[in-house]
Design a protein around this motif. Structure first.
Motif, PDB file in Angstrom:
ATOM      1  N   VAL A 133      76.881  21.486  58.847  1.00  0.00           N
ATOM      2  CA  VAL A 133      76.485  20.089  58.436  1.00  0.00           C
ATOM      3  C   VAL A 133      76.492  20.279  56.811  1.00  0.00           C
ATOM      4  O   VAL A 133      76.845  19.280  56.240  1.00  0.00           O
ATOM      5  CB  VAL A 133      75.178  19.966  58.963  1.00  0.00           C
ATOM      6  CG1 VAL A 133      74.402  18.662  58.433  1.00  0.00           C
ATOM      7  CG2 VAL A 133      75.324  19.923  60.351  1.00  0.00           C
ATOM      8  N   GLU A 134      75.956  21.181  56.175  1.00  0.00           N
ATOM      9  CA  GLU A 134      75.941  21.325  54.790  1.00  0.00           C
ATOM     10  C   GLU A 134      77.323  21.206  54.293  1.00  0.00           C
ATOM     11  O   GLU A 134      77.236  20.305  53.312  1.00  0.00           O
ATOM     12  CB  GLU A 134      74.998  22.478  54.485  1.00  0.00           C
ATOM     13  CG  GLU A 134      74.961  22.615  52.851  1.00  0.00           C
ATOM     14  CD  GLU A 134      73.980  21.374  52.281  1.00  0.00           C
ATOM     15  OE1 GLU A 134      74.125  21.176  51.247  1.00  0.00           O
ATOM     16  OE2 GLU A 134      73.058  20.647  53.095  1.00  0.00           O
ATOM     17  N   LEU A 135      78.018  21.929  54.421  1.00  0.00           N
ATOM     18  CA  LEU A 135      79.522  21.876  53.835  1.00  0.00           C
ATOM     19  C   LEU A 135      80.089  20.526  54.271  1.00  0.00           C
ATOM     20  O   LEU A 135      80.717  19.896  53.526  1.00  0.00           O
ATOM     21  CB  LEU A 135      80.342  23.231  54.361  1.00  0.00           C
ATOM     22  CG  LEU A 135      81.591  23.140  53.785  1.00  0.00           C
ATOM     23  CD1 LEU A 135      81.665  23.271  52.367  1.00  0.00           C
ATOM     24  CD2 LEU A 135      82.456  24.533  54.250  1.00  0.00           C
ATOM     25  N   GLY A 136      79.903  20.276  55.373  1.00  0.00           N
ATOM     26  CA  GLY A 136      80.275  18.816  55.880  1.00  0.00           C
ATOM     27  C   GLY A 136      79.920  17.713  54.976  1.00  0.00           C
ATOM     28  O   GLY A 136      80.804  16.849  54.440  1.00  0.00           O
ATOM     29  N   ARG A 137      78.705  17.849  54.677  1.00  0.00           N
ATOM     30  CA  ARG A 137      78.075  16.776  53.820  1.00  0.00           C
ATOM     31  C   ARG A 137      78.941  16.760  52.290  1.00  0.00           C
ATOM     32  O   ARG A 137      79.071  15.748  51.612  1.00  0.00           O
ATOM     33  CB  ARG A 137      76.423  16.960  53.696  1.00  0.00           C
ATOM     34  CG  ARG A 137      75.814  16.031  52.923  1.00  0.00           C
ATOM     35  CD  ARG A 137      74.225  16.489  52.742  1.00  0.00           C
ATOM     36  NE  ARG A 137      74.176  17.529  51.897  1.00  0.00           N
ATOM     37  CZ  ARG A 137      74.274  17.688  50.594  1.00  0.00           C
ATOM     38  NH1 ARG A 137      74.405  16.660  49.959  1.00  0.00           N
ATOM     39  NH2 ARG A 137      74.093  19.000  50.070  1.00  0.00           N
ATOM     40  N   ILE A 138      78.928  18.048  51.846  1.00  0.00           N
ATOM     41  CA  ILE A 138      79.642  18.092  50.509  1.00  0.00           C
ATOM     42  C   ILE A 138      80.957  17.605  50.541  1.00  0.00           C
ATOM     43  O   ILE A 138      81.332  16.957  49.840  1.00  0.00           O
ATOM     44  CB  ILE A 138      79.292  19.671  50.141  1.00  0.00           C
ATOM     45  CG1 ILE A 138      77.973  20.273  49.718  1.00  0.00           C
ATOM     46  CG2 ILE A 138      80.315  19.672  48.905  1.00  0.00           C
ATOM     47  CD1 ILE A 138      77.832  21.591  49.845  1.00  0.00           C
ATOM     48  N   SER A 139      81.690  17.979  51.432  1.00  0.00           N
ATOM     49  CA  SER A 139      83.078  17.631  51.776  1.00  0.00           C
ATOM     50  C   SER A 139      83.041  15.882  51.760  1.00  0.00           C
ATOM     51  O   SER A 139      83.719  15.204  51.135  1.00  0.00           O
ATOM     52  CB  SER A 139      83.643  17.943  52.869  1.00  0.00           C
ATOM     53  OG  SER A 139      83.529  19.283  53.145  1.00  0.00           O
ATOM     54  N   ALA A 140      82.164  15.347  52.284  1.00  0.00           N
ATOM     55  CA  ALA A 140      82.109  13.901  52.650  1.00  0.00           C
ATOM     56  C   ALA A 140      81.674  13.042  51.169  1.00  0.00           C
ATOM     57  O   ALA A 140      82.339  12.102  50.867  1.00  0.00           O
ATOM     58  CB  ALA A 140      80.971  13.432  53.665  1.00  0.00           C
ATOM     59  N   GLU A 141      80.634  13.857  50.598  1.00  0.00           N
ATOM     60  CA  GLU A 141      80.532  13.426  49.354  1.00  0.00           C
ATOM     61  C   GLU A 141      81.731  13.452  48.257  1.00  0.00           C
ATOM     62  O   GLU A 141      81.930  12.329  47.423  1.00  0.00           O
ATOM     63  CB  GLU A 141      79.361  14.139  48.486  1.00  0.00           C
ATOM     64  CG  GLU A 141      77.941  13.966  49.394  1.00  0.00           C
ATOM     65  CD  GLU A 141      77.100  14.725  48.528  1.00  0.00           C
ATOM     66  OE1 GLU A 141      77.309  15.599  47.582  1.00  0.00           O
ATOM     67  OE2 GLU A 141      75.769  14.745  48.897  1.00  0.00           O
TER      68      GLU A 141
END
Length: 773
Positions: free
Chosen positions: A586-594
């Protein structure tokens, strides 16, 4: 006095003099009558000339030849041929003047093949050694094509006293019929005998140098033309321009252009055309502007060339300015210009403007139709392209390789198999299926319509394969998840003269990504750079990020992104985000989405992926927050759609759709499939439902997915022995994938589903992706 009228081109005075002669008893003898006949012919008064000819008490060869020339210049060619036949029947002398006239006439009528008959007559009369007649025969055989070059050479060898015109005619004959070495050899031989080349000789020799790519020899001939001052001649100057441009010496071409007289439109048009054709569009446009400043009026060829440059540059504003100029000079209905205008508007995304021009055009050729069809295909309007193709056939316009390749591209974009097969059948009837461009389009069409076996069959039947053929086959296998076959084709390609390019490695790396071949993919990525000298582009990095991320090496994927020498694209970050969704990071996914949303705040796919990631992690508050943000930004989630083709009609289905007329039958089939799959061990994957609801509601919603609705329709309406092909605009969900595997075994049919990423071939309970997608 009659000769004076001819010299001064005074038709009225000549006719008045004729009246005086008639009043005095028509006292003209045969010699005088022929002069009067010549007066009428040179004054374009063919009817008066014919009347005089009919009233002449006696006629000779000069009388007939003069009137034959009058018919020829008035384009009454059959009348001229009839006069020659009459001359022969009446037993008049057949002299060199007669034969040169009739040979020119046959060339004008495009009946040059009949020169053999005239040649036989010339040979019988012993006139084949005459330089005047022989040169006319050489010119006639030159027009006939390569099969008559030897006959032209026999004529040349039989000429007793060859003059400069004879040598020039033979040099030009060789050059025009691609006997370039013979042309240059004869040019050299001519010079050694002391003959000085004229402008036509230079033009023929320079064309031969271009044909042989003997550019240094051509530059030597350029030097010779400078010594004789023929470089200032229009024909020689244009040939020199062609030589330097095709040799890649643009500077030399510019120098020749600057030094030659430019009062005529031809050198300007030639340079503009060559710039446009060699992808130097800016130079073509700049030269057109210089031409206008020099007050040289453009013709239809100038406009067509500068419009080609505008189309390549996608310069709509300048194209519109040229269009206005064309309207002022009245060339808007010229076919070449109109076709070029349509191409400009189509390539600039204004297909509706192209269609307006198309409708207004009184005469259309195959290029006109092809321009519109290609325009529709490039703008994503495949259905309109196919509709226009149907109209084209109804208008009995002959389709070309461009037509077939473009319409097949339309079928590929629509995944429309049935019209694709029909177009394939048409191409077979016209033998265009042997054309490599059409063959490549057929490979692409069958691959994108789900029939990879047919694509391979077409590939194997090609007489020769170019780089596009190999790339199409590699990409096709990759899209179908057949990694081993894709890599095998790549190995075969390496054994040929076709060298892999960027697109080749996109297909290869994509194949490795779809099969999870991490080591193989990394090896090919390294080989691409080190062995082939190809710098990675964003598509290559996207494939590698997905390969690493999908394999669970998210940290390595991040490291690779950091090594990209330029700003990573949306697709690269989205590939990492997709991998994060699969592995619940979830954390890396959030960064990627940003990162994605920094580049493109309206990117709908990234919003959906983030929502799906939170849904998988049961973070329903975060899901709601993402959806609220989407609503605030006006970003709408693309609804899930599936469609299936049956008997020429396309049937569309959306999630929970109840509008189809066969809905009762579809629901009945779905209930039967639900029952059969449960007995076969199917257990619904409720995690595939990405919103918070009761379990029963989730189970119901799973069976209302668009691909299942399309599948139920296919089972009802398509023949029981055939494949069922379904297209889906989104990625197939895990539950549908599991259910359809079982359904393929239950119904004993091959089911092919193309989602947004790849094809899934379901056969007897197994999918071609091996559950890795």
């Amino acid at each position: 006095m009659l000769r004076a009228c001819i010299q001064t081109d005074d038709h009225i005075a000549g006719k008045a003099l004729h009246c005086e002669i008639i009043k005095k008893g028509n006292c003209l003898d045969l010699f005088g009558s022929n002069i009067l006949l010549n007066l009428y012919v040179k004054s374009d008064a063919l009817s008066d000339a014919s009347k005089l000819f009919d009233e002449m008490p006696e006629r000779n060869t000069v009388s007939f030849v003069t009137l034959i020339q009058g018919h020829a210049q008035s384009l009454q060619l059959f009348g001229a041929l009839e006069l020659f036949s009459r001359l022969h029947r009446e037993g008049h002398e057949l002299n060199p003047f007669v034969f040169t006239t009739i040979l020119k006439l046959l060339v004008c009528m495009e009946w040059a093949e009949l020169c053999y008959c005239i040649h036989a007559c010339i040979f019988k009369l012993g006139l084949d050694s005459d330089a005047f007649v022989g040169t006319a025969l050489i010119d006639s055989y030159s027009v006939c094509g390569c099969g008559y070059v030897d006959s032209a050479r026999q004529v040349f060898d039989s000429i007793a006293n060859k003059d400069m015109v004879s040598w020039t005619g033979m040099v030009a004959c060789y050059a025009e019929n691609d006997h370039f070495e013979d042309s240059l050899h004869l040019f050299s031989q001519m010079r050694m005998l002391g003959f000085k080349p004229n402008h036509f000789t230079f033009a023929g020799a320079l064309k031969s140098c271009i044909g042989l790519e003997a550019f240094d020899v051509g530059k030597g001939i350029h030097g010779l033309s400078i010594k004789t001052r023929y470089e200032l001649d229009l024909y020689v100057g244009v040939s020199l321009l062609d030589l330097y441009i095709k040799s890649g010496d643009t500077g030399g071409a510019v120098q020749v252009f600057e030094e030659m007289p430019k009062i005529d439109v031809i050198p300007w048009s030639f340079m503009i055309a060559r710039y446009a054709q060699s992808n130097q569009s800016k130079e073509a446009v700049d030269l057109f502007c210089q031409m206008r400043q020099a007050f040289v009026l453009p013709n239809q060829f100038t406009f067509a060339s500068v419009l080609q440059a505008c189309a390549t540059m996608e310069s709509l504003d300048f194209g519109r300015q040229i269009h206005s100029h064309i309207l002022k000079v009245g060339l808007d209905i010229n076919l070449f210009v109109a076709n070029a205008l349509m191409d400009v508007y189509a390539k600039c995304g204004r297909v509706e403007n192209s269609m307006e021009l198309f409708v207004e055009l009184p005469n259309r050729n195959d290029v006109t139709w092809n321009t519109m069809i290609v325009g529709y295909v490039q703008s994503g309007s495949g259905e309109k392209a196919l509709s226009l193709f149907k109209t084209m056939l109804e208008c009995q316009v002959q389709a070309t390789e461009v037509t077939y390749s473009s319409t097949l591209r339309a079928c590929a974009s629509l995944a429309a198999m049935e019209p694709g097969i029909q177009i394939h059948s048409l191409s077979v009837k016209t033998l265009y299926d042997k054309d490599i461009v059409v063959g490549n389009a057929l490979i692409d069409m069958y691959a994108k319509c789900g029939s990879i076996k047919d694509a391979r069959l077409i590939f194997d039947m090609l007489s020769e394969c170019d780089k596009i053929s190999w790339n199409a086959m590699i990409s096709g296998y990759s899209t179908h998840g057949l990694c081993a076959e894709a890599l095998n084709i790549f190995q075969m390609m390496q054994e040929t003269e076709s060298k892999p390019d960027k697109l080749t490695f996109v297909g290869v790396l994509s194949a490795c990504s779809s099969a999870g071949l991490l080591d193989t993919g990394q090896a090919y990525f390294k080989s691409m750079v080190e062995d082939y000298g190809i710098e990675p582009c964003m598509e290559h990095y996207t494939c590698m990020v997905w390969l690493l991320g999908r394999s669970g090496h998210l940290d390595k994927a991040v490291k690779l992104i950091e090594q990209i020498p330029v700003e990573p694209s949306v697709t690269v970050w989205r590939a990492l985000l997709g991998a994060c969704v699969i592995h619940n990071d979830v954390e890396l996914g959030r960064i990627s989405a940003e990162r994605v949303l920094q580049i493109d705040p309206q990117d709908e796919a990234s919003h959906v992926l983030v929502a799906n990631m939170y849904a998988t992690a049961r973070c329903w508050e975060n899901v709601a927050s993402v959806r609220k943000t989407m609503k605030k930004k006006g970003v709408k989630k693309e609804p899930g759609l599936s469609w299936i083709e049956n008997q020429g009609a396309v049937h569309y289905f959306s999630v929970g759709d109840t509008s189809h007329p066969d809905m009762k039958l579809i629901n009945g089939m779905l209930e039967w499939l639900n029952m059969k799959t449960r007995k076969a061990g199917y257990v619904p994957d409720l995690n595939a439902v990405l919103f918070d609801a009761e379990d029963d509601e989730k189970k119901r919603r799973l069976w209302a997915h668009s691909e299942r609705l399309a599948l139920a329709f296919g089972l009802i309406r398509t023949p029981s022995q055939g494949h069922i092909r379904i297209i889906k605009n989104l990625r197939i969900c895990t539950d549908c994938h599991s259910a359809i595997k079982l359904i393929s075994k239950i119904v004993q049919r091959d089911l092919i589903i193309r989602d947004m990423n790849r094809f899934h071939h379901f056969h007897d309970g197994i999918c071609s992706c091996s559950d890795y997608w």
